[in-house]
Design an enzyme around this catalytic site. Structure first.
Site, PDB file in Angstrom:
ATOM      1  CB  SER A  24     -26.275  14.633   6.637  1.00 61.15           C
ATOM      2  OG  SER A  24     -25.044  14.007   6.966  1.00 61.15           O
ATOM      3  CG  ASP A 197     -23.559   5.711   5.339  1.00 59.89           C
ATOM      4  OD1 ASP A 197     -23.029   5.982   6.429  1.00 59.89           O
ATOM      5  OD2 ASP A 197     -24.146   6.554   4.638  1.00 59.89           O
ATOM      6  CG  HIS A 200     -24.826   9.460   7.009  1.00 60.09           C
ATOM      7  ND1 HIS A 200     -24.294   9.109   5.782  1.00 60.09           N
ATOM      8  CD2 HIS A 200     -24.912  10.817   7.028  1.00 60.09           C
ATOM      9  CE1 HIS A 200     -24.073  10.212   5.070  1.00 60.09           C
ATOM     10  NE2 HIS A 200     -24.439  11.259   5.811  1.00 60.09           N
TER      11      HIS A 200
END
EC number: 3.1.-.-
Length: 249
Positions: A24, A197, A200
């Protein structure tokens, strides 16, 4: 065909590629201010920057899909640089997140396997950049986990083990490596502003990754020309004389 007959088509224009392969953190890198978008901007008219990031993926899955992303073919079509950026999911705690967790020894084997595969399709080690996972902010990520109904499923100390393993693979295989885990914690600095967070990247984190990755990429693309002439250099009377050459300008 009529257009080609009218002006002549010239040879196909080779457009080099930089391939970003990861989880991601790579997938999200084309968001506004993302490190991948910054690379694409920096390399416009020199390279296409391809985002092959897959949110949630680990090296076990990445090893399986890599041959679907790049195959042996015309060596001129091969990427001039490839980043391999995994570990944030592999390092998930087995008891809390068994689906994404990959044991450390398998993580090492998977990274080596991907580097070896790239070599087999004519992308040598000197075009490959391994990137360690960034550090994890345990408290921030735990809060994120709680909001999603989970227990804390990652620890920065464990992420560090995977980062160190990634460094060792790079040394063993002869690739470049970007050690984000160490750099973001240099001199015991507070690295939480680099993360949105706890896991990320934040805008500041994206800037950090780009600023440290660009010198490694630049070494691999510095000899590439600007593709097609600057507009002021296009022949006014017969533009095809300028535009149907080899693209090196």
């Amino acid at each position: 065909m009529a257009l080609c007959e009218a002006v002549g088509c010239g040879s196909s224009l080779l457009w080099p590629r930089v391939l970003l392969f990861g989880d991601s953190i790579t997938q999200f890198s084309f968001q506004q201010g993302g490190w991948g978008a910054s690379l694409a901007d920096k390399l416009v008219r020199k390279c296409d920057v391809l985002n092959r990031g897959f949110s949630g993926y680990n090296t076990r899955w990445a090893k399986i899909i890599l041959p679907r992303l790049i195959r042996k073919g015309n060596s001129l079509d091969n990427p001039v640089a490839v980043t391999i950026f995994f570990g944030a999911n592999d390092s998930a705690l087995k008891d809390e997140n068994p689906k994404q967790h990959v044991p450390l020894d398998e993580y090492v084997a998977n990274l080596k396997s991907m580097v070896q595969y790239l070599k087999s399709v004519d992308v040598p080690e000197n075009r490959v950049i391994l990137v360690t996972p960034p550090p994890l902010c345990d408290t921030a990520w735990e809060a994120e986990c709680v909001t999603q109904g989970y227990k804390l499923n990652r620890l920065n100390s464990v992420v560090g083990e995977y980062a160190n393993a990634c460094l060792q693979v790079a040394q063993d295989c002869g690739t470049d490596v970007l050690d984000l885990w160490t750099l973001m914690q240099k001199d015991s600095q507070d690295f939480s502003p680099y993360l949105s967070d706890g896991l990320h990247l934040s805008p500041k984190g994206n800037e950090f990754v780009f600023s440290h990755l660009w010198p490694l990429i630049e070494k691999k693309v510095s000899s590439l020309p600007l593709l097609l002439p600057y507009w002021r250099d296009v022949a006014e009377a017969k533009p095809e004389l300028s535009l149907l050459g080899d693209g090196d300008h």
